[in-house]
Write a protein that holds these residues in place. Structure first.
Motif, PDB file in Angstrom:
ATOM      1  N   LEU A 284      55.719  46.404  45.956  1.00 43.00           N
ATOM      2  CA  LEU A 284      54.775  45.642  46.780  1.00 43.00           C
ATOM      3  C   LEU A 284      53.783  44.865  45.920  1.00 43.00           C
ATOM      4  CD1 LEU A 284      54.036  48.221  49.630  1.00 43.00           C
ATOM      5  CD2 LEU A 284      55.329  46.092  49.813  1.00 43.00           C
ATOM      6  N   THR A 285      53.386  45.415  44.781  1.00 50.33           N
ATOM      7  CA  THR A 285      52.456  44.712  43.892  1.00 50.33           C
ATOM      8  C   THR A 285      53.079  43.430  43.365  1.00 50.33           C
ATOM      9  OG1 THR A 285      51.403  46.791  43.233  1.00 50.33           O
ATOM     10  CG2 THR A 285      51.076  44.895  41.789  1.00 50.33           C
ATOM     11  N   VAL A 286      54.340  43.514  42.974  1.00 46.55           N
ATOM     12  CA  VAL A 286      55.041  42.320  42.478  1.00 46.55           C
ATOM     13  C   VAL A 286      55.184  41.284  43.595  1.00 46.55           C
ATOM     14  CG1 VAL A 286      57.219  41.457  41.550  1.00 46.55           C
ATOM     15  CG2 VAL A 286      56.270  43.608  40.701  1.00 46.55           C
ATOM     16  N   VAL A 287      55.607  41.741  44.785  1.00 49.92           N
ATOM     17  CA  VAL A 287      55.812  40.826  45.907  1.00 49.92           C
ATOM     18  C   VAL A 287      54.493  40.192  46.340  1.00 49.92           C
ATOM     19  CG1 VAL A 287      56.518  40.686  48.328  1.00 49.92           C
ATOM     20  CG2 VAL A 287      57.857  42.050  46.719  1.00 49.92           C
ATOM     21  N   ALA A 288      53.401  40.970  46.306  1.00 45.36           N
ATOM     22  CA  ALA A 288      52.109  40.489  46.808  1.00 45.36           C
ATOM     23  C   ALA A 288      51.320  39.685  45.789  1.00 45.36           C
ATOM     24  CB  ALA A 288      51.268  41.680  47.268  1.00 45.36           C
ATOM     25  N   SER A 289      51.779  39.612  44.556  1.00 47.13           N
ATOM     26  CA  SER A 289      51.021  38.915  43.499  1.00 47.13           C
ATOM     27  C   SER A 289      50.681  37.471  43.860  1.00 47.13           C
ATOM     28  CB  SER A 289      51.791  38.975  42.176  1.00 47.13           C
ATOM     29  OG  SER A 289      51.887  40.304  41.724  1.00 47.13           O
ATOM     30  N   PRO A 290      51.637  36.656  44.351  1.00 47.98           N
ATOM     31  CA  PRO A 290      51.279  35.282  44.737  1.00 47.98           C
ATOM     32  C   PRO A 290      50.243  35.232  45.859  1.00 47.98           C
ATOM     33  CG  PRO A 290      53.665  35.545  44.565  1.00 47.98           C
ATOM     34  CD  PRO A 290      53.077  36.915  44.505  1.00 47.98           C
ATOM     35  N   ILE A 291      50.353  36.153  46.820  1.00 46.10           N
ATOM     36  CA  ILE A 291      49.387  36.194  47.929  1.00 46.10           C
ATOM     37  C   ILE A 291      48.000  36.543  47.399  1.00 46.10           C
ATOM     38  CG2 ILE A 291      48.827  37.315  50.122  1.00 46.10           C
ATOM     39  CD1 ILE A 291      51.794  37.896  50.477  1.00 46.10           C
ATOM     40  N   LEU A 292      47.921  37.511  46.485  1.00 44.56           N
ATOM     41  CA  LEU A 292      46.642  37.897  45.903  1.00 44.56           C
ATOM     42  C   LEU A 292      46.016  36.741  45.124  1.00 44.56           C
ATOM     43  CD1 LEU A 292      47.523  41.496  44.657  1.00 44.56           C
ATOM     44  CD2 LEU A 292      45.882  40.914  46.450  1.00 44.56           C
ATOM     45  N   LEU A 293      46.852  35.970  44.432  1.00 42.02           N
ATOM     46  CA  LEU A 293      46.356  34.832  43.658  1.00 42.02           C
ATOM     47  C   LEU A 293      45.752  33.773  44.571  1.00 42.02           C
ATOM     48  CD1 LEU A 293      46.052  33.437  40.937  1.00 42.02           C
ATOM     49  CD2 LEU A 293      48.367  32.514  41.224  1.00 42.02           C
ATOM     50  N   VAL A 294      46.454  33.443  45.666  1.00 43.79           N
ATOM     51  CA  VAL A 294      45.940  32.454  46.621  1.00 43.79           C
ATOM     52  C   VAL A 294      44.648  32.952  47.260  1.00 43.79           C
ATOM     53  CG1 VAL A 294      46.410  31.278  48.800  1.00 43.79           C
ATOM     54  CG2 VAL A 294      48.214  31.477  47.081  1.00 43.79           C
ATOM     55  N   ALA A 295      44.617  34.228  47.659  1.00 39.89           N
ATOM     56  CA  ALA A 295      43.421  34.804  48.282  1.00 39.89           C
ATOM     57  C   ALA A 295      42.242  34.774  47.317  1.00 39.89           C
ATOM     58  CB  ALA A 295      43.706  36.238  48.732  1.00 39.89           C
ATOM     59  N   ALA A 296      42.483  35.063  46.034  1.00 33.29           N
ATOM     60  CA  ALA A 296      41.414  35.046  45.039  1.00 33.29           C
ATOM     61  C   ALA A 296      40.825  33.652  44.894  1.00 33.29           C
ATOM     62  CB  ALA A 296      41.947  35.536  43.695  1.00 33.29           C
ATOM     63  N   VAL A 297      41.677  32.626  44.897  1.00 28.40           N
ATOM     64  CA  VAL A 297      41.191  31.237  44.793  1.00 28.40           C
ATOM     65  C   VAL A 297      40.333  30.884  46.006  1.00 28.40           C
ATOM     66  CG1 VAL A 297      41.914  28.819  44.760  1.00 28.40           C
ATOM     67  CG2 VAL A 297      43.122  30.500  43.354  1.00 28.40           C
ATOM     68  N   LEU A 298      40.782  31.279  47.215  1.00 29.94           N
ATOM     69  CA  LEU A 298      40.031  30.974  48.434  1.00 29.94           C
ATOM     70  C   LEU A 298      38.676  31.672  48.447  1.00 29.94           C
ATOM     71  CD1 LEU A 298      42.898  31.184  51.101  1.00 29.94           C
ATOM     72  CD2 LEU A 298      41.830  29.128  50.166  1.00 29.94           C
ATOM     73  N   ILE A 299      38.635  32.913  47.989  1.00 29.51           N
ATOM     74  CA  ILE A 299      37.365  33.647  47.944  1.00 29.51           C
ATOM     75  C   ILE A 299      36.392  32.961  46.993  1.00 29.51           C
ATOM     76  CG2 ILE A 299      36.278  35.814  47.232  1.00 29.51           C
ATOM     77  CD1 ILE A 299      38.827  37.240  48.155  1.00 29.51           C
ATOM     78  N   ARG A 300      36.878  32.546  45.832  1.00 29.65           N
ATOM     79  CA  ARG A 300      36.012  31.902  44.846  1.00 29.65           C
ATOM     80  C   ARG A 300      35.532  30.540  45.329  1.00 29.65           C
ATOM     81  NH1 ARG A 300      34.917  32.799  39.637  1.00 29.65           N
ATOM     82  NH2 ARG A 300      34.818  34.920  40.489  1.00 29.65           N
ATOM     83  N   LEU A 301      36.391  29.790  46.045  1.00 29.37           N
ATOM     84  CA  LEU A 301      35.991  28.475  46.540  1.00 29.37           C
ATOM     85  C   LEU A 301      34.926  28.574  47.633  1.00 29.37           C
ATOM     86  CD1 LEU A 301      39.441  26.618  46.752  1.00 29.37           C
ATOM     87  CD2 LEU A 301      37.597  26.229  45.092  1.00 29.37           C
ATOM     88  N   GLU A 302      34.987  29.642  48.440  1.00 25.33           N
ATOM     89  CA  GLU A 302      34.038  29.734  49.558  1.00 25.33           C
ATOM     90  C   GLU A 302      32.661  30.192  49.125  1.00 25.33           C
ATOM     91  OE1 GLU A 302      33.803  31.525  54.072  1.00 25.33           O
ATOM     92  OE2 GLU A 302      34.799  32.713  52.553  1.00 25.33           O
ATOM     93  N   SER A 303      32.594  31.169  48.228  1.00 17.07           N
ATOM     94  CA  SER A 303      31.284  31.718  47.877  1.00 17.07           C
ATOM     95  C   SER A 303      31.290  32.263  46.457  1.00 17.07           C
ATOM     96  CB  SER A 303      30.893  32.841  48.855  1.00 17.07           C
ATOM     97  OG  SER A 303      31.827  33.894  48.789  1.00 17.07           O
ATOM     98  N   ALA A 304      30.125  32.225  45.847  1.00 14.74           N
ATOM     99  CA  ALA A 304      29.976  32.781  44.501  1.00 14.74           C
ATOM    100  C   ALA A 304      29.978  34.305  44.581  1.00 14.74           C
ATOM    101  CB  ALA A 304      28.679  32.279  43.872  1.00 14.74           C
ATOM    102  N   GLY A 305      30.362  34.937  43.493  1.00 17.75           N
ATOM    103  CA  GLY A 305      30.389  36.391  43.463  1.00 17.75           C
ATOM    104  C   GLY A 305      31.731  36.907  43.016  1.00 17.75           C
ATOM    105  N   PRO A 306      31.856  38.200  42.867  1.00 19.99           N
ATOM    106  CA  PRO A 306      33.121  38.787  42.404  1.00 19.99           C
ATOM    107  C   PRO A 306      34.228  38.630  43.434  1.00 19.99           C
ATOM    108  CG  PRO A 306      31.607  40.502  43.094  1.00 19.99           C
ATOM    109  CD  PRO A 306      30.827  39.228  43.118  1.00 19.99           C
ATOM    110  N   ILE A 307      35.457  38.524  42.953  1.00 20.64           N
ATOM    111  CA  ILE A 307      36.616  38.429  43.847  1.00 20.64           C
ATOM    112  C   ILE A 307      36.994  39.803  44.380  1.00 20.64           C
ATOM    113  CG2 ILE A 307      39.073  37.860  43.956  1.00 20.64           C
ATOM    114  CD1 ILE A 307      38.518  35.692  41.863  1.00 20.64           C
ATOM    115  N   LEU A 308      36.939  40.789  43.502  1.00 21.84           N
ATOM    116  CA  LEU A 308      37.259  42.157  43.890  1.00 21.84           C
ATOM    117  C   LEU A 308      35.997  42.918  44.261  1.00 21.84           C
ATOM    118  CD1 LEU A 308      39.934  43.112  41.202  1.00 21.84           C
ATOM    119  CD2 LEU A 308      40.331  42.406  43.571  1.00 21.84           C
ATOM    120  N   TYR A 309      36.147  43.863  45.141  1.00 24.48           N
ATOM    121  CA  TYR A 309      35.024  44.662  45.626  1.00 24.48           C
ATOM    122  C   TYR A 309      35.343  46.130  45.395  1.00 24.48           C
ATOM    123  CZ  TYR A 309      31.845  46.764  49.058  1.00 24.48           C
ATOM    124  OH  TYR A 309      30.885  47.528  49.680  1.00 24.48           O
TER     125      TYR A 309
END
Length: 462
Positions: A284-309
């Motif tokens: 699942l980690t391998v399969v979800a890697s592209p999704i995590l990458l896109v989500a990380a970019v969207l989080i960073r574009l919307e607001s400042a702060g860490p991507i992971l919590y």
């Protein structure tokens, strides 16, 4: 109800699953059989049946995810038909994959596709018929409730909601109870013995729902006679466990938990679960890697702060660990330092975060917690120490859920919406207790299948 590997299935549901499995498998075999040379060759036969069963299991997973095996629902025929159309659309790439990737080479792909889709259409038409039109007398259960008090009324109400196809014969009051009207069904007269009433009414199951069992309230001899005649006799705790997949706090006792079956924490179960977690989490980690990458970019574009919590949670046997999630809230979500439950319209959630929560993508980094051994793929939801201390004091048996590893998903998560109060915590605990008592690899697979449906339908996200 039928118990398979510590997981309860309604007889009707189990029958339909077997029927669909056989029909789809048979269709795949027929679609391939007359196009393959050397079908008498043992390796070819093995590949043929393996392909058929794997395809059938994939279709069953899609059906289950879309709720086509739900016993209780509020869908119309049109809504169920629309879900059937979705099954066909998802089956097309699966059929294409079988045709092009199978080592068994076919002569005519069009014939294969037409036969396969024809079989799927027949299966889905039967699914719609069985859900909305089919004979309700199929595998019906006639149930008698022994008792007429508060507990008996609760059983009757639950019975009507959880299984509308069951026949409630009525209530049979104990000698210490007052004969009154209960939930629209009159209490059966006591001028006949319990054994005679059961025989005359053709009762299949007796649910003993007495608040007080002392002072001659329990007709032990008559209940034993009924059981010897093939009638199933259960108490309220067992009834709710089988019917709702919960261990209800208002009907359970410490003695029932201690002396009853379940709560197996053997070495083999622990090893099997850990190996299953490592393999599935890695894939699942391998399969979800592209999704995590896109989500990380969207989080960073919307607001400042860490991507992971990261947040401290309580794990197995009360051990603390840091859970990892994609940040879905503002960085000042708890600026006063006081823990707060998330709510349905939580203003602290960002726009991107609301979407991440709806499809559960924010939970994916917890796969690293699974690989580290802090969590399992399936288990009770890990709670914060503040809430664990509070709920342990207010809710009996709450600490029992810490006897297994917390999970990325769980029985309570797929059966109940997101909890945001002590009352919700009580409801979810009843599902968690069921999982802790009955957990097995098969039940984990059931939860994972249902999680797919929860994600697709967007249910319970906050």
């Amino acid at each position: 109800m039928i118990k398979i590997f510590n997981c309860y299935f309604h007889k009707r549901t189990f029958f339909h699953i077997l029927l669909d499995l056989g029909l789809v498998s048979f269709t795949v075999v027929v679609a391939i059989l007359y196009q393959v040379a050397g079908v008498g060759n043992q390796p070819v036969v093995s590949i043929l049946w393996t392909t058929a069963v794997l395809f059938a299991l994939a279709i069953l997973l899609i059906n289950s995810s879309l709720g086509l095996y739900d016993r209780v629902h509020s869908r119309t025929v049109s809504q169920t038909s629309a879900r059937g159309a979705i099954v066909l659309l998802l089956a097309l790439p699966l059929s294409y994959g079988i045709f092009h990737l199978s080592p068994v080479k076919l002569q005519n792909g069009k014939v294969f596709m037409l036969v396969l889709l024809g079989g799927l259409i027949i299966m889905l038409m039967h699914r719609i018929y069985a859900t909305h039109i089919g004979p309700r007398a199929l595998i019906r259960q006639r149930v008698l409730i022994y008792g007429s008090g508060k507990g008996a009324r609760l059983v009757g109400q639950t019975l009507k909601k959880s299984d509308p196809n069951v026949d409630l014969v009525g209530y049979y009051a104990s000698p210490n109870e007052v004969v009154t009207e209960v939930s629209g069904w009159a209490v059966l007269p006591r001028d006949k013995s319990l054994t005679d009433v059961v025989q005359q009414a053709r009762v299949d199951e007796i649910v003993v729902a007495l608040t007080e069992r002392r002072g001659g309230s329990m007709p032990m001899r008559e209940l034993l006679d009924c059981k010897l005649q093939g009638v199933r006799v259960v108490d309220t705790a067992t009834y709710f466990e089988m019917t709702l997949g919960q261990i209800r706090l208002d009907s359970v006792s410490a003695g029932w938990l201690i002396f009853g079956e379940g709560f197996d924490q053997g070495v083999m179960r622990t090893i099997t679960k850990r190996l299953f977690d490592i393999v599935c989490a890695s894939v699942l980690t391998v399969v979800a890697s592209p999704i995590l990458l896109v989500a990380a970019v969207l989080i960073r574009l919307e607001s400042a702060g860490p991507i992971l919590y990261r947040q401290e949670r309580v794990g197995l046997n009360g051990r603390l660990f840091s859970v990892v999630k994609l940040r879905s809230m503002r960085t000042d979500a708890e600026k006063d330092g006081k823990p707060v439950w998330a709510s349905a319209t939580d203003s602290r959630v960002t726009r991107v975060g609301r979407w991440l929560r709806k499809v559960r993508i924010d939970e994916l980094p917890q796969l690293f917690n699974v690989l580290r051994g802090d969590m399992s793929l399936v288990g009770p939801r890990p709670e914060r120490p503040f809430f664990v201390d509070k709920l342990t004091q207010e809710i009996p048996y709450f600490a029992v859920r810490q006897s297994v590893k917390p999970g990325v998903t769980g029985w309570a998560q797929v059966r109940y919406h997101y909890g945001a109060s002590v009352e919700d915590a009580v409801e979810k605990l009843q599902y968690d207790l069921y999982y802790v008592k009955n957990h097995s690899l098969f039940l984990d697979l059931v939860v994972l299948f249902e999680t797919v449906g929860v994600v697709l339908m967007g249910k319970g996200a906050q």
